[in-house]
Design a protein around this motif. Structure first.
Motif, PDB file in Angstrom:
ATOM      1  N   GLY A  30       0.812  -1.216   0.000  1.00 13.66           N
ATOM      2  CA  GLY A  30       0.000   0.000   0.000  1.00 13.66           C
ATOM      3  C   GLY A  30       0.841   1.258   0.000  1.00 13.66           C
ATOM      4  O   GLY A  30       0.519   2.241  -0.691  1.00 13.66           O
ATOM      5  N   ASP A  33       2.172   1.694  -3.446  1.00 19.96           N
ATOM      6  CA  ASP A  33       1.115   2.193  -4.330  1.00 19.96           C
ATOM      7  C   ASP A  33       0.925   3.701  -4.159  1.00 19.96           C
ATOM      8  O   ASP A  33       0.718   4.433  -5.143  1.00 19.96           O
ATOM      9  N   VAL A 275      -3.347   4.381   5.246  1.00 23.16           N
ATOM     10  CA  VAL A 275      -2.919   3.048   4.803  1.00 23.16           C
ATOM     11  C   VAL A 275      -3.844   2.060   5.505  1.00 23.16           C
ATOM     12  O   VAL A 275      -3.805   1.924   6.731  1.00 23.16           O
ATOM     13  N   ALA A 277      -4.486  -1.366   4.777  1.00 20.62           N
ATOM     14  CA  ALA A 277      -4.366  -2.782   4.437  1.00 20.62           C
ATOM     15  C   ALA A 277      -4.340  -3.714   5.643  1.00 20.62           C
ATOM     16  O   ALA A 277      -4.776  -4.862   5.562  1.00 20.62           O
TER      17      ALA A 277
END
Length: 382
Positions: A30, A33, A275, A277
């Motif tokens: 993440g 990204d 974030v 995830a």
């Protein structure tokens, strides 16, 4: 220039026996990204890449791959060691890091110039970064001696040492056409802990005032405290926080990275990018009947049970809530019942009596546990 500031990855973390390796893979994916989307000129990782000074090969592979992927976004990448990291071990990776175009500073080097990193963005903005890894109190004194700033007097405080070291590293922050940056792994007085930090390195003796940073710095990227936050200081000072909740004390934190946009002549503009995830950490409480009725959140759980202690209670809770990692008797229940108020007197009392007193102090009414103790004690005694 644009900066992505992150810290406190704690790769290799095991929470109450539960590996978080898969979560870390997702979290770092993440972060990568976000870097691809934001296209920062510089990525700063402000310490505690690992959770332990002896990381596994899997943890090392994950960290090195994440740093490499961040570099491949086109950003310069600078990472420093934190108090959980093994500074010399990180420095041993420097040949690999340099070949990959990554700047890695695990521990304080004898030459202070090694901690001053210069760069230029693709758009032509020049920047200088003073990168200071975590310094224990003992090595703070040694750093002063190496840099010959002053005689390391025994009555100097840790904050004195850090202030002098940072002063040496930032003494070149004078050019008007350059962005001046600092990254460090430390505790600043007045900042809020996140809940999962190592207590020994967040106590008052390790705290420094924000005035150790120069007013000429455009941005200070800190690691160590796990809650994202701004700290009042003579320049913009900020903790990015951890990109995942490391322990249950951090369940209210919002994991994120920090994006900073700044030029040599304009103030830093800061925003957080979440974030999401990792699994959340949550605390639930209630009787067994109440726990059976709740809709279990998609999270790792800390459970406070409002039942008297007895053998098998943990297993009953885990059957109801398979993601429960920590199970305790609700402290509010113990306080309400007055448990723990009576202290056993050792003199003249048998082990059986002392154990019975302990069970009573914990509100434990299960006679089967006492009988098991009696059997085990008899075996040991004979």
């Amino acid at each position: 220039m644009k900066i992505l500031h992150t810290s406190d990855w704690h790769v290799g973390k095991v929470l109450k026996g539960q590996s978080r390796a898969e979560e870390h893979k997702a979290v770092l994916a993440g972060v990568i990204d976000i870097a691809r989307a934001e296209q920062p000129d510089l990525v700063i990782v402000a310490g505690d890449l690992y959770d332990t000074a002896a990381p596994t090969s899997e943890a090392t592979r994950l960290v090195t791959r994440a740093l490499t992927a961040l570099r491949r976004t086109g950003a310069d990448v600078v990472a420093i060691g934190g108090n959980h990291d093994n500074g010399p071990a990180l420095d041993a990776l420097r040949p690999w890091a340099e070949a990959a175009g990554i700047t890695l500073r695990g521990g304080v080097r004898e030459n202070p110039d090694e901690h001053v990193i210069d760069g230029t963005t693709a758009g032509g903005e020049r920047w200088r970064l003073a990168a200071l890894p975590f310094l224990s109190q003992r090595y703070a004194v040694r750093a002063l001696e190496m840099y010959e700033l002053t005689a390391a007097e025994t009555n100097q405080t840790y904050a004195d040492h850090l202030g002098r070291v940072l002063g040496r590293l930032t003494e070149g922050f004078t050019e008007p056409d350059r962005v001046h940056l600092v990254t460090a792994h430390l505790t600043v007085t007045g900042a809020s802990t996140g809940g999962g930090e190592r207590d020994a390195h967040t106590v008052l003796g390790y705290a420094v005032p924000a005035t150790v940073f120069p007013a000429t710095a455009h941005y200070v990227a800190l690691g160590h405290l796990h809650r994202a936050q701004r700290v009042i200081g003579p320049c913009p000072v900020r903790y990015s926080g951890s990109p995942l909740a490391v322990d249950f004390g951090e369940q209210e934190n919002v994991p994120s990275v920090t994006i900073v946009e700044v030029t040599a002549s304009t103030a830093a503009r800061v925003r957080e990018v979440p974030v999401t995830a990792a699994s959340a950490l949550r605390t639930v409480r209630g009787t067994l009947a109440q726990l059976a009725e709740i809709e279990a959140p998609d999270a790792w759980l800390r459970v406070y049970v409002r039942e008297q202690p007895r053998a098998g209670l943990r297993e009953e809770v885990q059957e109801l809530l398979p993601r429960a990692l920590e199970i305790r008797i609700d402290p509010e229940l113990l306080a309400a019942s007055g448990s723990g108020a009576r202290i056993a007197q050792r003199s003249g009392r048998s082990p059986r009596e002392l154990f019975a007193d302990y069970l009573d102090s914990r509100g434990h009414a299960d006679e089967g546990v006492q009988e098991l103790f009696d059997e085990l004690f008899e075996e040991v005694e004979h």
